[in-house]
Design an enzyme around this catalytic site. Structure first.
Site, short mmCIF file in Angstrom:
data_model
loop_
_atom_site.label_atom_id
_atom_site.label_comp_id
_atom_site.label_asym_id
_atom_site.label_seq_id
_atom_site.Cartn_x
_atom_site.Cartn_y
_atom_site.Cartn_z
N ASP A 17 0.82 -1.21 0.00
CA ASP A 17 0.00 0.00 0.00
C ASP A 17 0.86 1.27 0.00
O ASP A 17 1.98 1.26 0.50
CB ASP A 17 -0.92 -0.02 1.23
CG ASP A 17 -2.10 0.92 1.09
OD1 ASP A 17 -2.36 1.39 -0.04
OD2 ASP A 17 -2.77 1.19 2.11
N GLY A 20 -0.05 5.25 -4.50
CA GLY A 20 -0.68 6.49 -4.96
C GLY A 20 -0.08 7.70 -4.25
O GLY A 20 0.25 8.71 -4.88
N ARG A 21 0.07 7.59 -2.91
CA ARG A 21 0.62 8.70 -2.15
C ARG A 21 2.07 8.97 -2.52
O ARG A 21 2.53 10.10 -2.56
CB ARG A 21 0.48 8.42 -0.63
CG ARG A 21 -0.89 8.77 -0.09
CD ARG A 21 -1.15 8.11 1.23
NE ARG A 21 -1.44 6.68 1.06
CZ ARG A 21 -1.54 5.84 2.06
NH1 ARG A 21 -1.34 6.25 3.30
NH2 ARG A 21 -1.83 4.58 1.82
N TRP A 22 2.81 7.90 -2.80
CA TRP A 22 4.21 8.03 -3.22
C TRP A 22 4.29 8.87 -4.49
O TRP A 22 5.12 9.78 -4.61
CB TRP A 22 4.78 6.63 -3.45
CG TRP A 22 6.23 6.59 -3.83
CD1 TRP A 22 7.29 6.49 -2.97
CD2 TRP A 22 6.77 6.62 -5.16
NE1 TRP A 22 8.46 6.47 -3.69
CE2 TRP A 22 8.17 6.54 -5.03
CE3 TRP A 22 6.21 6.70 -6.44
CZ2 TRP A 22 9.03 6.53 -6.13
CZ3 TRP A 22 7.06 6.70 -7.54
CH2 TRP A 22 8.45 6.62 -7.38
N HIS A 34 2.38 2.83 -8.99
CA HIS A 34 2.17 1.39 -9.15
C HIS A 34 3.38 0.74 -9.84
O HIS A 34 3.79 -0.37 -9.49
CB HIS A 34 0.89 1.11 -9.94
CG HIS A 34 -0.34 1.59 -9.23
ND1 HIS A 34 -0.58 1.33 -7.90
CD2 HIS A 34 -1.40 2.33 -9.64
CE1 HIS A 34 -1.73 1.88 -7.53
NE2 HIS A 34 -2.25 2.50 -8.57
N ASN A 65 -10.97 -2.78 -5.25
CA ASN A 65 -10.20 -1.84 -6.06
C ASN A 65 -10.84 -1.55 -7.43
O ASN A 65 -10.43 -0.62 -8.13
CB ASN A 65 -8.75 -2.31 -6.25
CG ASN A 65 -7.89 -2.20 -4.99
OD1 ASN A 65 -6.99 -3.00 -4.76
ND2 ASN A 65 -8.16 -1.20 -4.16
N ARG A 68 -12.01 2.05 -8.39
CA ARG A 68 -11.09 3.14 -8.80
C ARG A 68 -11.37 3.56 -10.25
O ARG A 68 -12.02 2.84 -10.99
CB ARG A 68 -9.65 2.63 -8.66
CG ARG A 68 -9.34 2.35 -7.20
CD ARG A 68 -7.88 2.01 -7.02
NE ARG A 68 -7.63 1.80 -5.60
CZ ARG A 68 -6.45 1.95 -5.02
NH1 ARG A 68 -5.40 2.27 -5.75
NH2 ARG A 68 -6.31 1.74 -3.73
N ARG A 194 -5.04 -1.48 9.04
CA ARG A 194 -6.22 -2.33 8.82
C ARG A 194 -5.87 -3.43 7.82
O ARG A 194 -4.89 -3.34 7.07
CB ARG A 194 -7.39 -1.50 8.30
CG ARG A 194 -7.07 -0.66 7.08
CD ARG A 194 -8.28 0.15 6.60
NE ARG A 194 -7.89 1.05 5.53
CZ ARG A 194 -7.58 2.34 5.69
NH1 ARG A 194 -7.64 2.88 6.88
NH2 ARG A 194 -7.21 3.06 4.65
N GLU A 207 0.85 -12.30 13.41
CA GLU A 207 1.38 -11.09 14.03
C GLU A 207 1.27 -9.96 13.00
O GLU A 207 1.36 -10.22 11.80
CB GLU A 207 2.87 -11.29 14.39
CG GLU A 207 3.12 -12.36 15.41
CD GLU A 207 2.58 -12.01 16.79
OE1 GLU A 207 2.65 -10.82 17.15
OE2 GLU A 207 2.07 -12.91 17.48
C1 IPE Z 1 -5.48 -2.72 0.02
O1 IPE Z 1 -5.15 -1.39 -0.18
C2 IPE Z 1 -5.45 -3.45 -1.30
C3 IPE Z 1 -4.14 -3.64 -1.88
C4 IPE Z 1 -3.01 -3.26 -1.38
C5 IPE Z 1 -4.15 -4.33 -3.13
P1 IPE Z 1 -6.26 -0.26 -0.38
O2 IPE Z 1 -5.53 1.01 -0.58
O3 IPE Z 1 -7.21 -0.67 -1.43
O4 IPE Z 1 -7.01 -0.30 1.03
P2 IPE Z 1 -7.90 0.80 1.74
O5 IPE Z 1 -8.93 1.24 0.76
O6 IPE Z 1 -6.98 1.92 2.10
O7 IPE Z 1 -8.45 0.12 2.94
C1 IPE Z 2 -1.72 0.06 -3.28
O1 IPE Z 2 -1.43 1.43 -3.35
C2 IPE Z 2 -1.91 -0.56 -4.64
C3 IPE Z 2 -3.30 -0.98 -4.91
C4 IPE Z 2 -4.29 -0.93 -4.08
C5 IPE Z 2 -3.55 -1.54 -6.23
P1 IPE Z 2 -2.60 2.50 -3.39
O2 IPE Z 2 -2.93 2.76 -4.82
O3 IPE Z 2 -3.73 2.08 -2.54
O4 IPE Z 2 -1.87 3.76 -2.78
P2 IPE Z 2 -2.50 4.84 -1.82
O5 IPE Z 2 -3.08 4.11 -0.65
O6 IPE Z 2 -3.57 5.54 -2.60
O7 IPE Z 2 -1.37 5.71 -1.46
MG MG Z 3 -4.14 2.39 -0.57
#
Ligand code: IPE
Ligand code: IPE
Ligand code: MG
Length: 240
Positions: A17, A20-22, A34, A65, A68, A194, A207
């Site tokens: 995870d 996107g923020r990165w 990604h 997902n 999105r 979570r 754990e």
């Molecule tokens: C969990 O991350 C799913 C994957 C890493 C593939 P999300 O970014 O979808 O989870 P939430 O929405 O923050 O709980």
């Molecule tokens: C996890 O990174 C990759 C997938 C869920 C496919 P995110 O895309 O959820 O990244 P954030 O949480 O928006 O930073």
């Molecule tokens: Mg995420």
């Protein structure tokens, strides 16, 4: 193999995870996050094998997902394609690296060419035995348990099983991870605390290890930190 670790988890789950923020932090489109995350996945997998992890499961795309934007989803699917093509080209190397690749999640709903490439990758790495790498794609823990329940219900309907014979063990045997050990450790970077529907059955006694590092910045040194912390945990499994 590296023997720095006396105690290692057998099965590690990784919620990849923070991609996107990165990207956002760098003023880049989410897709770039990604891409960077996919490179880290390759690096950490090699490292996990080197230190002796037997099973590692990555959460790559959840059943949620699909909510999105289409453009982002298409970009992620394209990355799966690239990975699968690349693994095909490097089959010998995969064999040498001893990586058995498996895909967990619902195949229905995924592009057909990807499903075919997945089947092929599974088949061609099926005898590799150093490390099992599960990729959770179109995966949801609740959907997985429902899938197991449907198979058991069908067995009851056929008269092959009695309702009172449905035990936790039976349910586990019909999950995508049938035959694999439960999770010992779940790693979630990016500062979220979570499970997001990841391996909710298999994580019953896992754990948890959290970090604020975003997945594309995650390094083998971070993985080591998780291993050292895990070794210090006192697991009781309900006992004393
Ligand atoms: C969990 O991350 C799913 C994957 C890493 C593939 P999300 O970014 O979808 O989870 P939430 O929405 O923050 O709980
Ligand atoms: C996890 O990174 C990759 C997938 C869920 C496919 P995110 O895309 O959820 O990244 P954030 O949480 O928006 O930073
Ligand atoms: Mg995420």
């Amino acid at each position: 193999m590296d023997s720095r670790f006396e105690i290692l988890p057998r099965h590690v789950g990784v919620i990849m995870d923070g991609n996107g923020r990165w990207a956002k932090k760098r003023g880049l489109p989410r897709g770039e996050g990604h891409k960077a995350g996919a490179r880290v996945f390759r690096e950490i997998t090699k490292y996990a094998r080197r230190i002796g992890i037997e099973y590692i499961t990555y959460y790559a795309f959840s059943t949620e997902n699909w909510n999105r934007p289409k453009e982002e989803i298409d970009g992620i699917m394209e990355l799966f394609r690239e990975y699968l093509f690349e693994s095909e080209e490097r089959l010998d190397e995969n064999e040498q690296e001893g990586m058995q690749v498996r895909f967990i999640g619902e195949k229905a709903g995924l592009p057909e060419d990807i499903v075919a490439l997945m089947a092929r990758a599974e088949q061609e790495t099926s005898t590799a035995s150093d490390i099992v790498v599960n990729l959770a794609i179109n995966y949801g823990g609740q959907a997985e348990i429902a899938h197991s329940a449907r198979e058991l219900a069908a067995a009851v309907a056929r008269g092959e099983l009695k309702p009172e014979e449905i035990t936790p063990d039976q349910i586990a045997q019909h999950l995508y991870t049938a035959g694999q050990p439960p999770l010992d450790l779940v790693i979630r970077p990016s500062g979220e605390y979570r499970l997001s529907n990841f391996m909710i059955w298999q994580a019953a006694y896992a754990e948890f290890w959290y970090s604020d590092v975003l997945w594309p910045d995650f390094t083998p040194a971070d993985f080591d930190r998780a291993m050292f912390d895990f070794a210090k945990r006192n697991r009781r499994f309900g006992g004393v």
